[in-house]
Design a protein around this motif. Sequence first.
Motif, PDB file in Angstrom:
ATOM      1  N   ALA A  26       0.958  -1.038   0.183  1.00 12.47           N
ATOM      2  CA  ALA A  26       0.115   0.077   0.062  1.00 12.47           C
ATOM      3  C   ALA A  26       0.948   1.339   0.037  1.00 12.47           C
ATOM      4  N   VAL A  27       1.974   1.264   0.761  1.00  9.70           N
ATOM      5  CA  VAL A  27       2.858   2.578   0.942  1.00  9.70           C
ATOM      6  C   VAL A  27       3.523   2.386  -0.674  1.00  9.70           C
ATOM      7  N   ALA A  28       3.846   1.476  -1.131  1.00  8.90           N
ATOM      8  CA  ALA A  28       4.340   1.548  -2.443  1.00  8.90           C
ATOM      9  C   ALA A  28       3.488   2.352  -3.495  1.00  8.90           C
ATOM     10  N   ASN A  29       2.193   1.647  -3.508  1.00 15.55           N
ATOM     11  CA  ASN A  29       1.278   2.201  -4.185  1.00 15.55           C
ATOM     12  C   ASN A  29       1.155   3.895  -4.234  1.00 15.55           C
ATOM     13  N   VAL A  30       1.262   4.252  -2.881  1.00 16.40           N
ATOM     14  CA  VAL A  30       1.099   5.633  -2.768  1.00 16.40           C
ATOM     15  C   VAL A  30       2.165   6.549  -3.050  1.00 16.40           C
ATOM     16  N   ASP A  31       3.544   5.956  -2.817  1.00 16.86           N
ATOM     17  CA  ASP A  31       4.788   6.948  -2.944  1.00 16.86           C
ATOM     18  C   ASP A  31       5.416   6.589  -4.268  1.00 16.86           C
ATOM     19  N   LEU A  32       5.480   5.520  -4.607  1.00 18.44           N
ATOM     20  CA  LEU A  32       6.389   5.440  -5.677  1.00 18.44           C
ATOM     21  C   LEU A  32       5.772   6.029  -7.415  1.00 18.44           C
ATOM     22  N   LYS A  33       6.705   6.568  -7.886  1.00 18.22           N
ATOM     23  CA  LYS A  33       6.009   7.343  -9.242  1.00 18.22           C
ATOM     24  C   LYS A  33       5.655   6.491 -10.288  1.00 18.22           C
ATOM     25  N   GLY A  34       4.608   6.730 -10.691  1.00 23.12           N
ATOM     26  CA  GLY A  34       3.939   6.146 -12.005  1.00 23.12           C
ATOM     27  C   GLY A  34       2.818   5.137 -11.497  1.00 23.12           C
ATOM     28  N   THR A  35       2.550   5.147 -10.368  1.00 26.77           N
ATOM     29  CA  THR A  35       1.595   3.887  -9.932  1.00 26.77           C
ATOM     30  C   THR A  35       0.115   4.320 -10.026  1.00 26.77           C
ATOM     31  N   LYS A  36      -0.696   3.564 -10.191  1.00 25.64           N
ATOM     32  CA  LYS A  36      -2.128   4.037 -10.521  1.00 25.64           C
ATOM     33  C   LYS A  36      -2.656   4.710  -9.002  1.00 25.64           C
ATOM     34  N   GLY A  37      -1.945   4.471  -7.871  1.00 27.72           N
ATOM     35  CA  GLY A  37      -2.392   5.115  -6.578  1.00 27.72           C
ATOM     36  C   GLY A  37      -1.356   6.143  -6.270  1.00 27.72           C
ATOM     37  N   ASN A  38      -0.634   6.621  -7.196  1.00 29.61           N
ATOM     38  CA  ASN A  38       0.444   7.578  -6.768  1.00 29.61           C
ATOM     39  C   ASN A  38      -0.333   8.714  -6.169  1.00 29.61           C
ATOM     40  N   MET A  43      -4.948   7.266   4.009  1.00 32.95           N
ATOM     41  CA  MET A  43      -6.208   6.528   4.420  1.00 32.95           C
ATOM     42  C   MET A  43      -5.781   4.916   3.688  1.00 32.95           C
ATOM     43  N   LEU A  44      -5.190   5.179   2.437  1.00 34.42           N
ATOM     44  CA  LEU A  44      -5.018   4.056   1.727  1.00 34.42           C
ATOM     45  C   LEU A  44      -4.065   3.181   2.475  1.00 34.42           C
ATOM     46  N   ILE A  45      -2.946   3.731   2.804  1.00 37.34           N
ATOM     47  CA  ILE A  45      -1.860   3.112   3.725  1.00 37.34           C
ATOM     48  C   ILE A  45      -2.772   2.383   4.829  1.00 37.34           C
ATOM     49  N   ALA A  46      -3.561   3.208   5.641  1.00 39.12           N
ATOM     50  CA  ALA A  46      -4.095   2.560   6.855  1.00 39.12           C
ATOM     51  C   ALA A  46      -4.746   1.407   6.547  1.00 39.12           C
ATOM     52  N   HIS A 112       8.567   0.960 -10.826  1.00 44.98           N
ATOM     53  CA  HIS A 112       7.909   2.047 -10.104  1.00 44.98           C
ATOM     54  C   HIS A 112       9.302   2.558  -9.180  1.00 44.98           C
ATOM     55  N   TYR A 113       9.920   1.474  -8.705  1.00 42.32           N
ATOM     56  CA  TYR A 113      11.048   1.838  -7.797  1.00 42.32           C
ATOM     57  C   TYR A 113      12.133   2.417  -8.883  1.00 42.32           C
ATOM     58  N   ASP A 114      12.212   2.004 -10.091  1.00 36.51           N
ATOM     59  CA  ASP A 114      13.317   2.536 -11.077  1.00 36.51           C
ATOM     60  C   ASP A 114      13.075   4.085 -11.481  1.00 36.51           C
ATOM     61  N   LEU A 115      11.576   4.416 -11.439  1.00 38.56           N
ATOM     62  CA  LEU A 115      11.275   5.515 -11.815  1.00 38.56           C
ATOM     63  C   LEU A 115      11.342   6.812 -10.770  1.00 38.56           C
ATOM     64  N   THR A 116      11.544   6.134  -9.560  1.00 39.36           N
ATOM     65  CA  THR A 116      11.198   7.019  -8.360  1.00 39.36           C
ATOM     66  C   THR A 116      12.713   7.247  -8.000  1.00 39.36           C
ATOM     67  N   THR A 117      12.886   8.897  -7.836  1.00 40.04           N
ATOM     68  CA  THR A 117      14.131   9.330  -7.290  1.00 40.04           C
ATOM     69  C   THR A 117      14.533   9.769  -6.091  1.00 40.04           C
ATOM     70  N   GLU A 118      13.296   9.776  -5.158  1.00 41.71           N
ATOM     71  CA  GLU A 118      13.414  10.376  -3.932  1.00 41.71           C
ATOM     72  C   GLU A 118      13.570   9.289  -2.857  1.00 41.71           C
ATOM     73  N   SER A 119      14.703   9.219  -2.375  1.00 41.18           N
ATOM     74  CA  SER A 119      15.227   8.042  -1.551  1.00 41.18           C
ATOM     75  C   SER A 119      14.617   7.769  -0.358  1.00 41.18           C
ATOM     76  N   ASN A 120      13.827   8.836   0.357  1.00 35.53           N
ATOM     77  CA  ASN A 120      13.306   8.365   1.577  1.00 35.53           C
ATOM     78  C   ASN A 120      11.870   7.890   1.277  1.00 35.53           C
ATOM     79  N   LYS A 121      11.214   8.133  -0.028  1.00 37.56           N
ATOM     80  CA  LYS A 121       9.986   7.559  -0.367  1.00 37.56           C
ATOM     81  C   LYS A 121      10.322   6.002  -0.643  1.00 37.56           C
ATOM     82  N   ILE A 122      11.472   5.945  -1.157  1.00 38.80           N
ATOM     83  CA  ILE A 122      11.586   4.329  -1.519  1.00 38.80           C
ATOM     84  C   ILE A 122      11.858   3.725  -0.180  1.00 38.80           C
TER      85      ILE A 122
END
Length: 243
Positions: A26-38, A43-46, A112-122
């Motif tokens: 759920a965290v990956a869906n919210v925080d990683l770049k290019g996901t449908k849930g980005n 609340m999605l994470i909760a 989506h990990y490859d697209l994400t550049t913010e290390s804290n979000k990863i």
Amino acid sequence: MDFSLIARLAAEFIGTAIMIILSNGAVANVDLKGTKGNGSDWMLIAVGYGAGVMIPALLFGSISGNHINPAFTIGLATAGLFPWAEVAPYITAQMLGAIAGQLVVIAAYKPHYDLTTESNKILGTFSTIDATGSHLNGFINEFIGSFILFFSALGITRAPFFHNNLGTAHLALGFLVGTLVASLGGPTGPALNPARDLGPRLVHALFPLKNKGGSQWEYAWIPVVAPFLAGITAVGLYKVIFM
């Protein structure tokens, strides 16, 4: 029905893996770049965290007790409610399950990990990070959340109200965890579980990902020590008052 230790360890392994897949997924869906849930909200994470505990509880609560948390296992053993001889096997199964679950999250979200550049979000899709950089606040937050989790989980599963319907009790555990994340998750994530943080953090350190940055090992002891202390305190207090 009594299940063998091997069957119970398999339940702990699979249950912990499912917890990590649904919660960190759920965290990956919210925080990683290019996901449908980005960009979705907290609340999605909760919901992911709540379901991540509820589904294994429904599957394995009547098999292994669905600890899926080393701090709960230690807390029960310290209070004399779980055999010490099974503590190390349970914790080993939980840690391996957490690692396996995180590898599944990586497999599902690798582009989506490859697209994400913010290390804290990863890192946030693996382990916890204190939002203000305060180790003291992180420890306090993890202790409070873990205490409520363990005290309430023991109360729910042993409450006369649920005595003849443990399935409903396991549903309630999902709502408990989802609410804890919604209410107290802002400062740290949270972990509430040493395996949930340490297993994925090990994967983060070892798995080659673009832009992943450091694994913040200087903080890693907090989501391990605080839940352990909370588990011992919460289970012990519940036993003194209600058992």
